[in-house]
Design a protein around this motif. Structure first.
Motif, mmCIF file in Angstrom:
data_model
loop_
_atom_site.group_PDB
_atom_site.id
_atom_site.type_symbol
_atom_site.label_atom_id
_atom_site.label_comp_id
_atom_site.label_asym_id
_atom_site.label_seq_id
_atom_site.Cartn_x
_atom_site.Cartn_y
_atom_site.Cartn_z
ATOM 1 N N UNK A 280 81.037 -32.624 -13.398
ATOM 2 C CA UNK A 280 81.261 -32.455 -11.963
ATOM 3 C C UNK A 280 82.564 -33.169 -11.615
ATOM 4 N N UNK A 281 83.085 -32.910 -10.445
ATOM 5 C CA UNK A 281 84.386 -33.470 -10.073
ATOM 6 C C UNK A 281 84.212 -34.910 -9.567
ATOM 7 N N UNK A 282 83.822 -35.796 -10.476
ATOM 8 C CA UNK A 282 83.491 -37.163 -10.081
ATOM 9 C C UNK A 282 84.696 -37.939 -9.554
ATOM 10 N N UNK A 283 85.877 -37.687 -10.097
ATOM 11 C CA UNK A 283 87.050 -38.467 -9.695
ATOM 12 C C UNK A 283 87.849 -37.806 -8.577
ATOM 13 N N UNK A 284 87.883 -36.483 -8.539
ATOM 14 C CA UNK A 284 88.714 -35.809 -7.549
ATOM 15 C C UNK A 284 88.032 -35.594 -6.210
ATOM 16 N N UNK A 285 86.705 -35.484 -6.195
ATOM 17 C CA UNK A 285 85.974 -35.178 -4.964
ATOM 18 C C UNK A 285 85.821 -36.419 -4.085
ATOM 19 N N UNK A 286 86.208 -36.301 -2.813
ATOM 20 C CA UNK A 286 86.013 -37.411 -1.888
ATOM 21 C C UNK A 286 84.526 -37.698 -1.693
ATOM 22 N N UNK A 287 83.727 -36.625 -1.684
ATOM 23 C CA UNK A 287 82.282 -36.835 -1.576
ATOM 24 C C UNK A 287 81.795 -37.742 -2.701
ATOM 25 N N UNK A 288 82.204 -37.470 -3.938
ATOM 26 C CA UNK A 288 81.767 -38.283 -5.069
ATOM 27 C C UNK A 288 82.333 -39.702 -4.998
ATOM 28 N N UNK A 289 83.603 -39.827 -4.613
ATOM 29 C CA UNK A 289 84.214 -41.155 -4.543
ATOM 30 C C UNK A 289 83.542 -42.002 -3.469
ATOM 31 N N UNK B 64 72.395 -47.505 -16.945
ATOM 32 C CA UNK B 64 72.641 -46.329 -16.118
ATOM 33 C C UNK B 64 71.995 -45.122 -16.771
ATOM 34 N N UNK B 65 71.070 -44.492 -16.063
ATOM 35 C CA UNK B 65 70.362 -43.320 -16.559
ATOM 36 C C UNK B 65 71.113 -42.066 -16.150
ATOM 37 N N UNK B 66 71.510 -41.254 -17.135
ATOM 38 C CA UNK B 66 72.266 -40.048 -16.828
ATOM 39 C C UNK B 66 73.684 -40.372 -16.416
ATOM 40 N N UNK B 67 74.417 -41.025 -17.287
ATOM 41 C CA UNK B 67 75.749 -41.533 -16.926
ATOM 42 C C UNK B 67 76.827 -40.461 -16.919
ATOM 43 N N UNK B 68 76.525 -39.273 -17.488
ATOM 44 C CA UNK B 68 77.505 -38.177 -17.531
ATOM 45 C C UNK B 68 78.799 -38.642 -18.203
ATOM 46 N N UNK B 69 79.941 -38.441 -17.556
ATOM 47 C CA UNK B 69 81.225 -38.766 -18.194
ATOM 48 C C UNK B 69 81.691 -40.188 -17.917
ATOM 49 N N UNK B 70 80.823 -41.026 -17.361
ATOM 50 C CA UNK B 70 81.104 -42.460 -17.302
ATOM 51 C C UNK B 70 81.942 -42.954 -16.155
ATOM 52 N N UNK B 71 82.106 -42.167 -15.098
ATOM 53 C CA UNK B 71 82.935 -42.631 -13.992
ATOM 54 C C UNK B 71 82.265 -43.803 -13.269
ATOM 55 N N UNK B 72 80.986 -43.650 -12.933
ATOM 56 C CA UNK B 72 80.264 -44.759 -12.317
ATOM 57 C C UNK B 72 80.070 -45.894 -13.319
ATOM 58 N N UNK B 73 79.869 -45.556 -14.582
ATOM 59 C CA UNK B 73 79.682 -46.580 -15.615
ATOM 60 C C UNK B 73 80.870 -47.537 -15.654
#
Length: 451
Positions: free
Chosen positions: A272-281, A301-310
């Motif tokens: 998902x657009x974790x870094x580019x989306x303002x909603x996600x940020x 972290x459960x379900x870390x995906x590509x690690x942006x929140x990690x």
């Protein structure tokens, strides 16, 4: 799914031809102790299950109807009738209709605002749980199909599915209402392979017809004015006044598979657009701001995906472990957050060894079946230190790939957690809850600002 009841909709004759070719297992009431019917609005019980209600009552089977709303917004553009006036009318109509179908039936009206069952989901779940708890079992729960297209119907159906999935003393039949109107029998979205058929006696059909006539506010215009048109006109009613009532049996929910996530990351390596989306940020910032301590010893972290929140968590914890069901995103996560450890794991079976004072479950819970979600909650409780917290954040809009919804996950988490939430943030798009361990004080108390 969106639809307009003022449009003609699917021709009832097209459904007749479709249904005539179906070979469905009949509904059997022989071993049923109580029938509990969930009606989001007055008349849903009659349209969806009026014949079954009348037949059960005739056989001496107790019937309880749980009415969620008063249906006051059925005519939002009426120039002649206010919502309060319409609510009073529909209350009387519901009482009259139920008296026709099953004179001895019981009913409970929750009075939730029409259209707001999502905001009152926990209330619906608690009321249905009470109804089944007090029923003579085994209990047959009859509720709208969660795919019916109306939001109130969806929430009612999801709550009923969740209850039936975790209780051995309750079975579920789901009735369509608006599906008949918007769906296409040539390529139906409904699970007809799991359909059940209930053949109505002449008496049951007559009672159902008379009960529907008890709803003139819905079957006839309130006035000749625009906005006062009938909701259930003759064409709509024809779908429901057949000699057979049709029910769907939702499949037992299973967690979203590893293969489906692998396929997702093959199509979209970043997920998902974790870094580019303002909603996600913004959501990530709200999540981090909700943490009641500045620093943690060990975070999971459960379900870390590509690690942006990690990566952000590594700035708040001495040790961080990120897990994901799919291997592909973990390669990117390891590059993005070199200070963290990562492990491929499917919840709840492949649970990492360790103790944690921070567990983060972001956009994960609704991919788990009710049974797997419960087991995951148990795993968290069993590995969380007394001074630790679970932070759960979930999207509140429909997701075709999800097993349930964010509100359902949040409701289950808060219902099963032994302590009240420390933080609860709800907005239209997501819900975030911080659930504390046994020894977690408020931030002000931890700072000794209050005693």
């Amino acid at each position: 799914m969106s639809f307009d009841h003022r449009e003609p909709g699917t021709d009832p004759a097209a459904w007749t031809a479709f249904l005539d070719d179906r070979r469905a297992e009949p509904v059997d009431l022989d071993d049923i102790g109580t029938v509990v019917v969930v009606a989001p609005h007055p008349d849903d019980e009659t349209l969806g299950a009026g014949g079954l209600i009348a037949s059960a009552a005739a056989r001496g089977i107790p019937v309880q109807v749980l009415l969620l709303t008063r249906g006051e917004h059925s005519h939002p553009d009426s120039p002649t009738t206010t919502p309060d006036e319409l609510a009073a009318v529909r209350d009387d109509e519901f009482t009259a209709a139920l008296r026709v179908l099953a004179p001895g039936a019981g009913s409970t009206s929750l009075g939730i605002p029409d259209g707001a069952t999502r905001e009152h989901r926990s209330e619906v779940a608690a009321a249905l749980e009470r109804a089944v708890d007090t029923a003579v079992g085994p209990t047959l729960v009859v509720a709208p199909w969660s795919g019916d297209g109306h939001r109130d119907h969806r929430i009612a159906g999801e709550v009923a599915e969740e209850l039936a999935a975790r209780r051995a003393d309750a079975s579920l039949l789901a009735y369509p209402i608006w599906t008949w109107h918007w769906d296409d029998p040539a390529a139906s979205a409904a699970p007809w392979d799991a359909a059940r058929a209930f053949t109505l006696t002449e008496d049951a059909l007559a009672r159902k017809r008379a009960a529907l006539e008890s709803y003139p506010s819905q079957t006839t215009p309130l006035s000749p004015a625009v906005g006062d048109e009938a909701i259930v006109d003759g064409r709509h009613a024809a779908h429901h006044l057949r000699t057979t009532e049709w029910f769907l049996v939702p499949a037992a929910a299973t967690s979203r598979s590893r293969e489906s996530f692998d396929a997702h990351y093959e199509r979209k390596p970043e997920g998902w657009d974790f870094e580019g989306s303002w909603y996600e940020r913004r959501k990530r910032a709200v999540t981090l701001a909700s943490l009641p301590r500045a620093r943690y010893r060990s975070a999971l972290e459960l379900g870390c995906a590509t690690g942006v929140l990690t990566a952000a968590l590594t700035e708040r914890a001495d040790a961080v472990l990120g897990t994901d069901i799919s291997a592909a995103p973990l390669e990117r996560a390891a590059r993005r957050a070199p200070g963290a450890r990562f492990a491929q794991a499917a919840l709840p079976e492949e649970w990492p060894v360790g103790r944690w004072d921070l567990v983060v479950m972001s956009e994960v819970g609704y991919y788990l079946s009710p049974a797997d979600l419960d087991a995951t909650i148990d795993r968290v409780l069993g590995s969380l230190d007394d001074d630790g917290v679970l932070v759960a954040c979930h999207w509140r809009h429909p997701d075709d790939e999800a097993v349930s919804g964010g509100d359902a996950v949040d409701a289950r988490l808060t219902a099963r957690w032994p302590r009240p939430a420390l933080v609860r943030h709800i907005e239209e798009d997501f819900v975030l809850t911080v659930l504390p361990g046994a020894a977690v004080p408020s931030v002000a108390r931890a700072e000794r600002l209050v005693r």
